[in-house]
Design a protein around this motif. Sequence first.
Motif, PDB file in Angstrom:
ATOM      1  N   ASP A  35      17.970   9.785   5.338  1.00  0.00           N
ATOM      2  CA  ASP A  35      18.808  10.957   5.574  1.00  0.00           C
ATOM      3  C   ASP A  35      17.966  12.231   5.610  1.00  0.00           C
ATOM      4  N   GLY A  36      16.871  12.183   6.346  1.00  0.00           N
ATOM      5  CA  GLY A  36      16.025  13.357   6.515  1.00  0.00           C
ATOM      6  C   GLY A  36      14.969  13.553   5.455  1.00  0.00           C
ATOM      7  N   ARG A  37      14.957  12.732   4.414  1.00  0.00           N
ATOM      8  CA  ARG A  37      13.952  12.840   3.363  1.00  0.00           C
ATOM      9  C   ARG A  37      12.829  11.833   3.635  1.00  0.00           C
ATOM     10  N   PRO A  38      11.573  12.255   3.559  1.00  0.00           N
ATOM     11  CA  PRO A  38      10.468  11.332   3.848  1.00  0.00           C
ATOM     12  C   PRO A  38      10.371  10.238   2.793  1.00  0.00           C
ATOM     13  N   VAL A  39       9.979   9.058   3.228  1.00  0.00           N
ATOM     14  CA  VAL A  39       9.841   7.894   2.353  1.00  0.00           C
ATOM     15  C   VAL A  39       8.362   7.602   2.121  1.00  0.00           C
ATOM     16  N   ILE A  40       7.945   7.585   0.853  1.00  0.00           N
ATOM     17  CA  ILE A  40       6.599   7.149   0.493  1.00  0.00           C
ATOM     18  C   ILE A  40       6.620   5.623   0.386  1.00  0.00           C
ATOM     19  N   GLY A  41       5.691   4.993   1.030  1.00  0.00           N
ATOM     20  CA  GLY A  41       5.642   3.530   1.002  1.00  0.00           C
ATOM     21  C   GLY A  41       6.137   2.918   2.300  1.00  0.00           C
ATOM     22  N   ALA A  42       6.379   3.769   3.308  1.00  0.00           N
ATOM     23  CA  ALA A  42       6.854   3.238   4.591  1.00  0.00           C
ATOM     24  C   ALA A  42       5.764   2.382   5.237  1.00  0.00           C
ATOM     25  N   ARG A  43       6.160   1.288   5.814  1.00  0.00           N
ATOM     26  CA  ARG A  43       5.242   0.344   6.449  1.00  0.00           C
ATOM     27  C   ARG A  43       5.224   0.606   7.957  1.00  0.00           C
ATOM     28  N   LEU A  44       4.028   0.807   8.502  1.00  0.00           N
ATOM     29  CA  LEU A  44       3.918   0.976   9.942  1.00  0.00           C
ATOM     30  C   LEU A  44       4.239  -0.353  10.630  1.00  0.00           C
ATOM     31  N   PRO A  45       4.819  -0.298  11.833  1.00  0.00           N
ATOM     32  CA  PRO A  45       5.170  -1.553  12.535  1.00  0.00           C
ATOM     33  C   PRO A  45       3.986  -2.499  12.692  1.00  0.00           C
ATOM     34  N   ALA A  46       2.792  -1.948  12.947  1.00  0.00           N
ATOM     35  CA  ALA A  46       1.617  -2.813  13.118  1.00  0.00           C
ATOM     36  C   ALA A  46       1.261  -3.522  11.824  1.00  0.00           C
ATOM     37  N   TRP A  47       1.483  -2.868  10.682  1.00  0.00           N
ATOM     38  CA  TRP A  47       1.200  -3.513   9.395  1.00  0.00           C
ATOM     39  C   TRP A  47       2.193  -4.637   9.142  1.00  0.00           C
ATOM     40  N   LYS A  48       3.440  -4.376   9.475  1.00  0.00           N
ATOM     41  CA  LYS A  48       4.468  -5.404   9.295  1.00  0.00           C
ATOM     42  C   LYS A  48       4.160  -6.634  10.141  1.00  0.00           C
ATOM     43  N   GLN A  49       3.748  -6.411  11.391  1.00  0.00           N
ATOM     44  CA  GLN A  49       3.450  -7.525  12.282  1.00  0.00           C
ATOM     45  C   GLN A  49       2.263  -8.332  11.767  1.00  0.00           C
ATOM     46  N   ALA A  50       1.298  -7.646  11.143  1.00  0.00           N
ATOM     47  CA  ALA A  50       0.103  -8.337  10.648  1.00  0.00           C
ATOM     48  C   ALA A  50       0.431  -9.300   9.525  1.00  0.00           C
ATOM     49  N   GLU A  51       1.606  -9.144   8.880  1.00  0.00           N
ATOM     50  CA  GLU A  51       1.978 -10.046   7.791  1.00  0.00           C
ATOM     51  C   GLU A  51       2.617 -11.340   8.287  1.00  0.00           C
ATOM     52  N   SER A  52       2.862 -11.440   9.579  1.00  0.00           N
ATOM     53  CA  SER A  52       3.453 -12.678  10.089  1.00  0.00           C
ATOM     54  C   SER A  52       2.431 -13.801  10.038  1.00  0.00           C
ATOM     55  N   LYS A  53       2.924 -15.028   9.907  1.00  0.00           N
ATOM     56  CA  LYS A  53       2.036 -16.186   9.869  1.00  0.00           C
ATOM     57  C   LYS A  53       1.259 -16.316  11.181  1.00  0.00           C
ATOM     58  N   GLN A  54       1.911 -15.958  12.283  1.00  0.00           N
ATOM     59  CA  GLN A  54       1.256 -16.044  13.585  1.00  0.00           C
ATOM     60  C   GLN A  54       0.063 -15.101  13.648  1.00  0.00           C
ATOM     61  N   SER A  55       0.231 -13.871  13.152  1.00  0.00           N
ATOM     62  CA  SER A  55      -0.863 -12.911  13.165  1.00  0.00           C
ATOM     63  C   SER A  55      -1.980 -13.348  12.232  1.00  0.00           C
ATOM     64  N   GLN A  56      -1.627 -13.932  11.105  1.00  0.00           N
ATOM     65  CA  GLN A  56      -2.644 -14.380  10.154  1.00  0.00           C
ATOM     66  C   GLN A  56      -3.555 -15.427  10.782  1.00  0.00           C
ATOM     67  N   VAL A  57      -2.967 -16.348  11.528  1.00  0.00           N
ATOM     68  CA  VAL A  57      -3.766 -17.377  12.189  1.00  0.00           C
ATOM     69  C   VAL A  57      -4.712 -16.740  13.188  1.00  0.00           C
TER      70      VAL A  57
END
Length: 220
Positions: A35-57
């Motif tokens: 609601d307009g307030r910044p979130v500390i700890g936000a995950r960038l989309p590229a970081w989220k994708q890197a956690e997939s098993k497919q990316s790990q391989v």
Amino acid sequence: LANPHEDLLQSLHAIDPHKRAVVYAGSPVSHPTLDGRPVIGARLPAWKQAESKQSQVAILGQQARYDVTYIPFNDTRDPDEFAELLRSRTPCVAAGDPHDMISMSSDHVYFIHQRLSDEAITDISRRLLHACRGVRVSRFMTGCPTTIYGVLIGDRLSFLGPVEALVGYTESDGRVTAPGVFAPVADATSFSHSDTARLADLVLRLAQETGFQGAFGVDG
């Protein structure tokens, strides 16, 4: 965070009507504001994708020291066919990428061991096909499960560990459980300087590809 309930919005407005607060996310999240307030700890989309098993391989590549295959699912894959593949790789570990989310802890992870019945393996196949968009199948390796923690800030990288990870499984259905970590590994000397260098290379390569900064953990 993207679509907060009206009751939550009213509560926030009562204590922060001018939206000057900063929101701390206890777990990494994808949405950068509340609601307009910044979130500390936000995950960038590229970081989220890197956690997939497919990316790990893909990231591990030839550095993976275990026989590993990633199998993407589609609507036509037969559960009996996938179950037969799991039987042919026994003992192995099957770890799924769930639809539209990351896999947390030991979600969608199964140990396909020699004592599992054919019916149980077929049931695992159906569960993974229903819940996941793909599965990493890797050779089961004996040893002490460990976790390495680390922090990357700029080009400075530090490690903590290894610590022993608590990992078990249910005999009847192969479901893996990982409730946490136990203590520093008794024989940490088995984790050599070459292991540290290899892990550092992977972390720095991941940072170069995704821009990652901050704390992380590596299980294995």
